[in-house]
Scaffold this active site. Structure first.
Site, PDB file in Angstrom:
ATOM      1  N   GLU A  90       0.834  -1.209   0.000  1.00  0.00           N
ATOM      2  CA  GLU A  90       0.000   0.000   0.000  1.00  0.00           C
ATOM      3  C   GLU A  90       0.868   1.258   0.000  1.00  0.00           C
ATOM      4  OE1 GLU A  90      -1.395   1.944   3.250  1.00  0.00           O
ATOM      5  OE2 GLU A  90      -1.073   0.334   4.707  1.00  0.00           O
ATOM      6  N   LYS A 136      -3.601  -1.296  14.354  1.00  0.00           N
ATOM      7  CA  LYS A 136      -2.822  -0.293  15.062  1.00  0.00           C
ATOM      8  C   LYS A 136      -3.281  -0.186  16.514  1.00  0.00           C
ATOM      9  CE  LYS A 136      -3.270   2.529  11.533  1.00  0.00           C
ATOM     10  NZ  LYS A 136      -3.243   1.760  10.307  1.00  0.00           N
TER      11      LYS A 136
HETATM   12  N1  PSU Z   1      -0.298   0.860   8.759  1.00  0.00           N
HETATM   13  C1  PSU Z   1       0.802   1.608   9.069  1.00  0.00           C
HETATM   14  N2  PSU Z   1       0.754   2.945   8.799  1.00  0.00           N
HETATM   15  C2  PSU Z   1      -0.335   3.526   8.170  1.00  0.00           C
HETATM   16  C3  PSU Z   1      -1.460   2.732   7.832  1.00  0.00           C
HETATM   17  C4  PSU Z   1      -1.388   1.407   8.156  1.00  0.00           C
HETATM   18  O1  PSU Z   1       1.780   1.071   9.610  1.00  0.00           O
HETATM   19  O2  PSU Z   1      -0.306   4.724   7.901  1.00  0.00           O
HETATM   20  C5  PSU Z   1      -2.652   3.325   7.095  1.00  0.00           C
HETATM   21  C6  PSU Z   1      -3.231   2.248   6.191  1.00  0.00           C
HETATM   22  O3  PSU Z   1      -3.273   2.778   4.879  1.00  0.00           O
HETATM   23  C7  PSU Z   1      -4.623   1.995   6.697  1.00  0.00           C
HETATM   24  C8  PSU Z   1      -4.984   3.366   7.190  1.00  0.00           C
HETATM   25  O4  PSU Z   1      -5.478   1.514   5.701  1.00  0.00           O
HETATM   26  O5  PSU Z   1      -3.769   3.762   7.874  1.00  0.00           O
HETATM   27  C9  PSU Z   1      -6.222   3.378   8.050  1.00  0.00           C
HETATM   28  O6  PSU Z   1      -6.711   4.681   8.102  1.00  0.00           O
HETATM   29  P1  PSU Z   1      -8.176   4.957   8.722  1.00  0.00           P
HETATM   30  O7  PSU Z   1      -8.028   4.576  10.165  1.00  0.00           O
HETATM   31  O8  PSU Z   1      -8.430   6.428   8.512  1.00  0.00           O
HETATM   32  O9  PSU Z   1      -9.151   4.070   7.987  1.00  0.00           O
END
Ligand code: PSU
Ligand code: MN
Length: 332
Positions: free
Chosen positions: A52, A186
């Site tokens: 990604e 996370k």
């Molecule tokens: N994992 C990481 N760093 C990130 C992300 C994931 O180590 O920045 C990103 C991914 O792209 C994931 C997004 O899909 O954060 C989720 O964002 P949100 O909580 O706004 O859906």
């Protein structure tokens, strides 16, 4: 041995070869473009790993992010797979970026963060953006890629009863048959609530050589997982079993923890995370900005230690994803 039920576009490059990509009103150019290397690998049935781009554009500090993007591609290659970093450039969803494309994702100011729901808008309006787990898994599946590596998934945020903030990652993964290698979700999230949502939404979860769900920066979140697998080969066997069963058409999460020696100090983690959550509340951060805000706060509050743990997790995930893709290609 197993029939493929995958219904995404076959791995070829033009709309003429891919009738499913046909659009009625916008004849100019394909909305999804595979790099030659990725297209050829898929045609040969060679291992490919999707990567990604939001982690590069929004998840990691500049300028180190460009080096990391390049390094991750190298790790996938050494594990035996062709890397396919995915991002939207000038409205075109690229599956496999060249050096110039990686540089744009790492350096361009004001790059959008695109979930799956944003893709039609970005395509029609010619926008540029990095893809989250949600958009990346959608595009990877459309391209015929079966394995995807990231850091930590999005999930259910703390305080979700008030904000209803649940990452679109879970929605896409509930209806996309791709294998995602990640270090759990996370730790800024409500982990038990996220695990519950993964169950409700029918997303398969297995710990890789662990019976505990990883804690992203931490080796363990302390939450148990029902299944564990011990090898890339076993992960590929789960994928084959899914084909043989004919579903479910949701994702398989291979939860791969950061090694204890590379994890963030748990006490430091808990203290700085509490500060970051309080700051987000004070500053009224909402929506798509919440995750980048908290990640950035953690990097600064831990003097960069959270970044090292984050990178260790991502590197390990890309390596394992490469090995799973290789095992899958050997057997299918
Ligand atoms: N994992 C990481 N760093 C990130 C992300 C994931 O180590 O920045 C990103 C991914 O792209 C994931 C997004 O899909 O954060 C989720 O964002 P949100 O909580 O706004 O859906
Ligand atoms: Mn959100």
């Amino acid at each position: 041995m197993f029939t493929r039920f995958h219904e995404g576009i076959p791995p070829s490059r033009t709309r003429r070869q891919n009738p499913r990509m046909r659009t009625t009103h916008r004849p100019a150019g394909d909305p999804i473009r595979l790099s030659d290397e990725v297209a050829e690998a898929l045609e040969r049935g060679a291992p490919v790993v999707a990567l990604e781009s939001t982690i590069i554009s929004h998840g990691l500090p500049r300028p180190r992010n460009l080096d990391v993007a390049t390094e991750l591609e190298g790790i996938a290659r050494r594990a035996g797979a062709v890397p396919a970093t995915i991002a939207v450039l000038d409205g075109v969803a690229h599956v496999g970026l060249d050096r110039a494309g990686l540089k744009r994702i790492a350096t361009e100011p004001g790059l959008r963060k695109l979930g799956a729901r944003d893709l039609p808008l970005a395509a029609a309006l010619g926008a540029c953006g990095a893809t989250t787990v949600s958009a990346t898994s959608f595009l990877a599946d459309r391209a015929g890629i079966r394995v995807f590596a990231t850091g930590g998934l999005g999930g259910v945020h703390r305080g979700w009863t008030g904000t209803q903030d649940e990452s679109a990652d879970l929605d896409t993964l509930s209806r996309t048959p791709i294998t995602v290698v990640c270090a759990g979700v996370k730790s800024i999230l409500d982990v038990p609530a996220t695990l519950q949502r993964l169950e409700t939404r029918g997303i398969s979860v297995a710990g890789f050589r662990t019976g505990e769900f990883p804690g992203f920066y931490l080796h363990s979140s302390g939450e148990p997982v029902d299944w564990r697998i011990e090898s890339p080969r076993e992960a590929a066997e789960v994928m084959w079993a899914r084909e043989a069963l004919g579903g479910p058409r949701s994702a398989l999460i291979v939860a791969n923890p950061v090694p204890p020696s590379e994890q963030l100090d748990p006490a430091l983690h808990d203290r700085v995370l509490a500060e970051a959550l309080a700051a987000a509340g004070r500053e009224g951060v909402t929506g798509q900005d919440v995750t980048p805000f908290l990640l950035d706060h953690l990097v600064r509050g831990t003097g960069g230690a959270s970044l090292e743990a984050n990178l260790a997790a991502v590197r390990g995930n890309v390596r394992l994803a490469g090995r799973i893709a290789a095992a899958w290609s050997r057997g299918s």
